[in-house]
Design a protein around this motif. Structure first.
Motif, short mmCIF file in Angstrom:
data_model
loop_
_atom_site.label_atom_id
_atom_site.label_comp_id
_atom_site.label_asym_id
_atom_site.label_seq_id
_atom_site.Cartn_x
_atom_site.Cartn_y
_atom_site.Cartn_z
N ALA A 76 0.82 -1.22 0.00
CA ALA A 76 0.00 0.00 0.00
C ALA A 76 0.85 1.27 0.00
CB ALA A 76 -0.94 -0.01 1.20
N SER A 77 2.14 1.16 0.39
CA SER A 77 3.01 2.34 0.44
C SER A 77 3.69 2.62 -0.90
CB SER A 77 4.12 2.15 1.49
OG SER A 77 3.56 1.81 2.72
N LEU A 78 3.57 1.71 -1.85
CA LEU A 78 4.27 1.90 -3.13
C LEU A 78 3.80 3.18 -3.81
CD1 LEU A 78 4.23 -1.67 -4.76
CD2 LEU A 78 6.11 -0.54 -3.55
N LYS A 79 4.75 3.94 -4.31
CA LYS A 79 4.40 5.16 -5.04
C LYS A 79 3.67 4.79 -6.33
CE LYS A 79 6.67 9.26 -6.84
NZ LYS A 79 7.97 9.70 -7.34
N ASP A 80 4.09 3.67 -6.90
CA ASP A 80 3.51 3.22 -8.18
C ASP A 80 3.52 1.69 -8.19
OD1 ASP A 80 2.96 2.59 -10.80
OD2 ASP A 80 4.23 4.17 -11.64
N PRO A 81 2.35 1.08 -8.37
CA PRO A 81 2.33 -0.39 -8.37
C PRO A 81 3.08 -1.00 -9.55
CG PRO A 81 0.18 0.48 -9.02
CD PRO A 81 1.01 1.66 -8.60
N ALA A 82 3.54 -0.15 -10.48
CA ALA A 82 4.33 -0.67 -11.61
C ALA A 82 5.63 -1.31 -11.14
CB ALA A 82 4.62 0.44 -12.61
N LEU A 83 6.02 -1.04 -9.87
CA LEU A 83 7.21 -1.72 -9.33
C LEU A 83 7.02 -3.24 -9.38
CD1 LEU A 83 10.01 -1.36 -7.91
CD2 LEU A 83 8.78 -1.68 -5.76
N ILE A 84 5.78 -3.67 -9.16
CA ILE A 84 5.50 -5.12 -9.19
C ILE A 84 5.72 -5.65 -10.62
CG2 ILE A 84 3.77 -6.93 -8.68
CD1 ILE A 84 4.37 -5.33 -6.17
N ASP A 85 5.28 -4.87 -11.63
CA ASP A 85 5.52 -5.27 -13.03
C ASP A 85 7.02 -5.44 -13.27
OD1 ASP A 85 3.07 -3.78 -12.85
OD2 ASP A 85 3.04 -3.57 -15.03
N GLN A 86 7.78 -4.46 -12.78
CA GLN A 86 9.24 -4.46 -13.02
C GLN A 86 9.87 -5.74 -12.45
OE1 GLN A 86 11.14 -0.98 -11.31
NE2 GLN A 86 13.17 -1.82 -11.73
N ILE A 87 9.47 -6.09 -11.23
CA ILE A 87 10.04 -7.28 -10.59
C ILE A 87 9.62 -8.55 -11.34
CG2 ILE A 87 10.10 -8.64 -8.45
CD1 ILE A 87 9.81 -5.97 -6.93
N MET A 88 8.34 -8.58 -11.74
CA MET A 88 7.87 -9.75 -12.51
C MET A 88 8.61 -9.86 -13.84
SD MET A 88 5.62 -11.39 -10.72
CE MET A 88 4.67 -12.43 -11.79
N GLN A 89 8.85 -8.70 -14.47
CA GLN A 89 9.54 -8.69 -15.77
C GLN A 89 10.94 -9.29 -15.65
OE1 GLN A 89 8.98 -7.74 -18.89
NE2 GLN A 89 6.89 -7.02 -18.67
N VAL A 90 11.66 -8.92 -14.60
CA VAL A 90 13.04 -9.39 -14.46
C VAL A 90 13.06 -10.83 -13.93
CG1 VAL A 90 15.27 -9.01 -13.31
CG2 VAL A 90 13.90 -7.04 -14.08
N ASN A 91 12.42 -11.04 -12.78
CA ASN A 91 12.58 -12.33 -12.09
C ASN A 91 11.82 -13.46 -12.77
OD1 ASN A 91 13.73 -10.53 -10.35
ND2 ASN A 91 12.61 -11.17 -8.53
N PHE A 92 10.62 -13.16 -13.23
CA PHE A 92 9.80 -14.23 -13.82
C PHE A 92 9.93 -14.25 -15.34
CE2 PHE A 92 5.51 -15.50 -15.49
CZ PHE A 92 5.74 -16.86 -15.40
N LEU A 93 9.54 -13.14 -16.00
CA LEU A 93 9.54 -13.17 -17.47
C LEU A 93 10.95 -13.26 -18.04
CD1 LEU A 93 6.58 -10.75 -18.15
CD2 LEU A 93 6.66 -13.21 -18.57
N GLY A 94 11.93 -12.71 -17.34
CA GLY A 94 13.32 -12.83 -17.79
C GLY A 94 13.72 -14.30 -17.89
N ALA A 95 13.32 -15.07 -16.89
CA ALA A 95 13.62 -16.52 -16.92
C ALA A 95 12.83 -17.20 -18.03
CB ALA A 95 13.28 -17.13 -15.57
N VAL A 96 11.57 -16.80 -18.19
CA VAL A 96 10.72 -17.40 -19.23
C VAL A 96 11.30 -17.14 -20.61
CG1 VAL A 96 8.44 -17.24 -20.33
CG2 VAL A 96 8.61 -17.29 -17.83
N TYR A 97 11.70 -15.89 -20.87
CA TYR A 97 12.24 -15.55 -22.21
C TYR A 97 13.53 -16.35 -22.49
CZ TYR A 97 9.30 -11.28 -21.91
OH TYR A 97 8.27 -10.40 -21.78
#
Ligand SMILES: NC(=O)c1ccc[n+]([C@@H]2O[C@H](COP(=O)([O-])OP(=O)(O)OC[C@H]3O[C@@H](n4cnc5c(N)ncnc54)[C@H](OP(=O)(O)O)[C@@H]3O)[C@@H](O)[C@H]2O)c1
Length: 272
Positions: free
Chosen positions: A99-120
């Motif tokens: 709830a304190s995140l300035k922008d929930p897009a931080l979650i996208d960023q983490i998913m992009q690197v940790n999850f989708l990066g591995a998938v790609y």
């Protein structure tokens, strides 16, 4: 089996666990393709790998970019002619209440690197891994096995990895490609001090709270990863707070409120 002339791609090899793993494999004569964004650091790591007896190329790669992952695999095959092991290690983390995140897009960023990066990387490496009947090693975290408030995006990304690779493992079993999931406890890489805060900036994270805590050294974690990968183990846990890691999935099942209280206390003490 040994790593002599064994072709391994390691993402996130410019520091920490990935760097230590590169040295461990290079010392055993491996042929390495190292990927990360900081190309200067990566070139330094690759040069050291060559002095240790391995071959190594450094490929600038942001794993959140599909084209970079395709290039990482392409350059590996161009250099060595095959891929025996893919180590999905690149990762970032957070330390903030959701709830304190300035922008929930931080979650996208983490998913992009940790999850989708591995998938790609997996997508582009898979045809070559099928040819070599190779192996995928995924560096996940014990944070996924305990309850870790303050790290919602991080644990979600690691949990997504678990489900994805469980499913993929069954799909590719007949091709002889195997997968190890590594659930690591705290490793002394400084990762806990680079956690992204509510503003999305690298902060002190939980490094203060970990001061004095026994953490595994990057070199020890690299030896563990190297050995378990070669043995094609399915799952590897490391201890947390002196307790064996494999115990935590059971504790989560049997005593979730107790685990949640411990996690909440840790977060409250962390002052976020
Ligand atoms: N240390 C721990 O306590 C611990 C515990 C459990 C699991 N893990 C996992 O271990 C892995 C490695 O962490 P570490 O402790 O070694 O931390 P680290 O030293 O911060 O290493 C992270 C690596 O990931 C790379 N990376 C980050 N974003 C990237 C991107 N977009 N594209 C490509 N590479 C990227 C970084 O390189 P660049 O910045 O140069 O791109 C760096 O080489 C992570 O997946 C982490 O979740 C760590």
């Amino acid at each position: 089996m040994s790593y002599h002339r064994h072709v391994s791609i390691i993402t996130g090899a410019s520091s920490g666990i990935g760097e230590a793993l590169a040295y461990e494999l290079a010392g055993q004569g491996a042929y390495l393709a190292l990927g990360a964004r900081r190309i200067d650091q990566l070139e330094t790591v690759a040069a050291k790998c060559r002095t240790l007896g391995g071959k190594a190329i450094a490929v600038a790669c942001d794993v959140s970019q599909q084209a970079d992952c395709e290039r990482l695999v392409g350059q590996t095959v161009a250099e060595y002619g095959r891929v025996d092991t893919l180590v999905n290690n690149a990762g970032i983390t957070m330390w903030s209440r959701f709830a304190s995140l300035k922008d929930p897009a931080l979650i996208d960023q983490i998913m992009q690197v940790n999850f989708l990066g591995a998938v790609y990387c997996t997508y582009y490496a898979l045809p070559h891994l099928k040819q070599s009947r190779g192996h995928i090693a995924n560096i996940s975290s014990m944070a996924d096995k305990i309850i870790t408030p303050g790290s919602t995006g991080y644990v979600a990304s690691k949990h997504a990895m678990e489900s994805f690779y469980e499913s993929l493992r069954a799909e590719i079993a007949d091709d002889g490609v195997t997968i190890t999931m590594f659930y690591l406890g705290f490793i002394d890489t400084g990762f806990a001090g680079r956690m992204l805060d509510a503003e999305g900036k690298a902060s002190g994270g939980i490094s203060q709270q970990l001061a004095g805590t026994k953490q595994m050294s990057p070199a020890d974690s690299a030896r563990l990863i190297a050995t378990a990968t070669l043995a094609r183990r399915r799952t590897v846990y490391t201890p947390v707070s002196g307790l064996p890691g494999w115990l935590f999935p059971w504790l989560k099942l049997l005593a979730p409120r107790w685990l949640e209280r411990i996690g909440k206390r840790f977060m409250d003490e962390g002052g976020i």
